[in-house]
Design a protein around this motif. Structure first.
Motif, mmCIF file in Angstrom:
data_model
loop_
_atom_site.group_PDB
_atom_site.id
_atom_site.type_symbol
_atom_site.label_atom_id
_atom_site.label_comp_id
_atom_site.label_asym_id
_atom_site.label_seq_id
_atom_site.Cartn_x
_atom_site.Cartn_y
_atom_site.Cartn_z
ATOM 1 N N ASN A 9 1.226 -0.956 0.307
ATOM 2 C CA ASN A 9 -0.250 -0.382 -0.066
ATOM 3 C C ASN A 9 0.492 1.191 -0.184
ATOM 4 O OD1 ASN A 9 -2.589 -1.612 0.197
ATOM 5 N ND2 ASN A 9 -2.528 -1.509 1.940
ATOM 6 N N GLN A 10 2.547 1.512 0.682
ATOM 7 C CA GLN A 10 3.533 2.607 0.493
ATOM 8 C C GLN A 10 3.791 2.193 -0.178
ATOM 9 O OE1 GLN A 10 4.791 2.643 4.306
ATOM 10 N NE2 GLN A 10 2.990 2.482 5.756
ATOM 11 N N ALA A 11 3.896 1.647 -1.483
ATOM 12 C CA ALA A 11 4.957 1.149 -2.463
ATOM 13 C C ALA A 11 4.797 2.780 -3.538
ATOM 14 C CB ALA A 11 4.819 0.088 -3.496
ATOM 15 N N HIS A 12 5.885 3.235 -3.457
ATOM 16 C CA HIS A 12 6.168 4.434 -4.869
ATOM 17 C C HIS A 12 6.037 3.892 -6.131
ATOM 18 C CE1 HIS A 12 6.161 7.143 -1.529
ATOM 19 N NE2 HIS A 12 6.524 6.286 -0.530
ATOM 20 N N ASP A 13 5.689 4.638 -6.578
ATOM 21 C CA ASP A 13 6.297 4.328 -8.472
ATOM 22 C C ASP A 13 7.624 4.597 -8.392
ATOM 23 O OD1 ASP A 13 6.611 6.916 -9.199
ATOM 24 O OD2 ASP A 13 4.292 7.107 -9.680
ATOM 25 N N GLY A 14 8.463 3.812 -9.683
ATOM 26 C CA GLY A 14 9.802 3.886 -9.919
ATOM 27 C C GLY A 14 9.802 5.113 -10.222
ATOM 28 N N LYS A 15 9.577 5.948 -11.420
ATOM 29 C CA LYS A 15 9.213 7.121 -11.670
ATOM 30 C C LYS A 15 10.113 7.904 -10.576
ATOM 31 C CE LYS A 15 8.194 10.880 -14.718
ATOM 32 N NZ LYS A 15 7.409 11.696 -15.464
ATOM 33 N N ALA A 16 8.778 8.175 -9.280
ATOM 34 C CA ALA A 16 9.172 8.597 -8.261
ATOM 35 C C ALA A 16 10.350 8.238 -7.336
ATOM 36 C CB ALA A 16 8.408 9.120 -7.199
ATOM 37 N N ILE A 17 10.725 7.462 -7.314
ATOM 38 C CA ILE A 17 12.039 6.755 -6.785
ATOM 39 C C ILE A 17 13.785 7.014 -7.367
ATOM 40 C CG2 ILE A 17 13.343 4.824 -6.189
ATOM 41 C CD1 ILE A 17 10.876 3.425 -5.406
ATOM 42 N N ALA A 18 13.135 7.073 -8.705
ATOM 43 C CA ALA A 18 14.360 7.147 -9.989
ATOM 44 C C ALA A 18 14.859 8.931 -10.282
ATOM 45 C CB ALA A 18 13.665 6.412 -11.142
ATOM 46 N N THR A 19 13.625 9.588 -10.140
ATOM 47 C CA THR A 19 13.949 10.872 -9.672
ATOM 48 C C THR A 19 13.969 11.232 -8.395
ATOM 49 O OG1 THR A 19 11.913 11.650 -11.018
ATOM 50 C CG2 THR A 19 13.067 13.170 -9.681
ATOM 51 N N GLN A 20 14.020 10.826 -7.511
ATOM 52 C CA GLN A 20 14.974 11.298 -5.664
ATOM 53 C C GLN A 20 16.339 10.469 -6.162
ATOM 54 O OE1 GLN A 20 13.732 13.049 -2.334
ATOM 55 N NE2 GLN A 20 15.595 12.914 -3.256
ATOM 56 N N LEU A 21 16.246 9.881 -6.243
ATOM 57 C CA LEU A 21 17.808 8.820 -6.484
ATOM 58 C C LEU A 21 18.738 9.968 -7.491
ATOM 59 C CD1 LEU A 21 17.609 4.867 -6.878
ATOM 60 C CD2 LEU A 21 17.813 6.640 -4.936
ATOM 61 N N ALA A 22 17.578 9.947 -8.443
ATOM 62 C CA ALA A 22 18.833 10.897 -9.553
ATOM 63 C C ALA A 22 19.415 12.599 -9.101
ATOM 64 C CB ALA A 22 18.176 11.214 -10.740
ATOM 65 N N HIS A 23 18.067 12.877 -8.415
ATOM 66 C CA HIS A 23 18.427 14.527 -7.455
ATOM 67 C C HIS A 23 19.562 13.758 -6.277
ATOM 68 C CE1 HIS A 23 15.635 17.086 -8.596
ATOM 69 N NE2 HIS A 23 14.498 16.263 -8.656
#
Length: 67
Positions: A9-23
């Motif tokens: 239920n708390q899983a985030h989409d891959g795009k949000a994770i990838a964006t955070q890692l890129a930042h």
């Protein structure tokens, strides 16, 4: 990998994770993704463990990477 209903239920989409890692990477941090949805952030020989994506985002805000 076994995941509890709460983790799903708390899983985030891959795009949000990838964006955070890129930042974080752009700011000079190295981020290691764990097998249980956790992260370890490294810079200048220091590390910070984040148990989930929400904690990773909070740490990024603390560092000034997120606004």
């Amino acid at each position: 990998n076994f995941r509890t209903h709460e983790a799903i239920n708390q899983a985030h989409d891959g795009k949000a994770i990838a964006t955070q890692l890129a930042h974080l990477t752009t700011a000079g941090h190295i981020v290691h993704k764990g097998s249980a949805g956790d992260f370890t952030v490294c810079k200048y020989g220091m590390t910070r463990y984040c148990k989930d994506f929400t904690e990773l985002q909070a740490f990024a805000r603390q560092l000034g990477v997120n606004q």
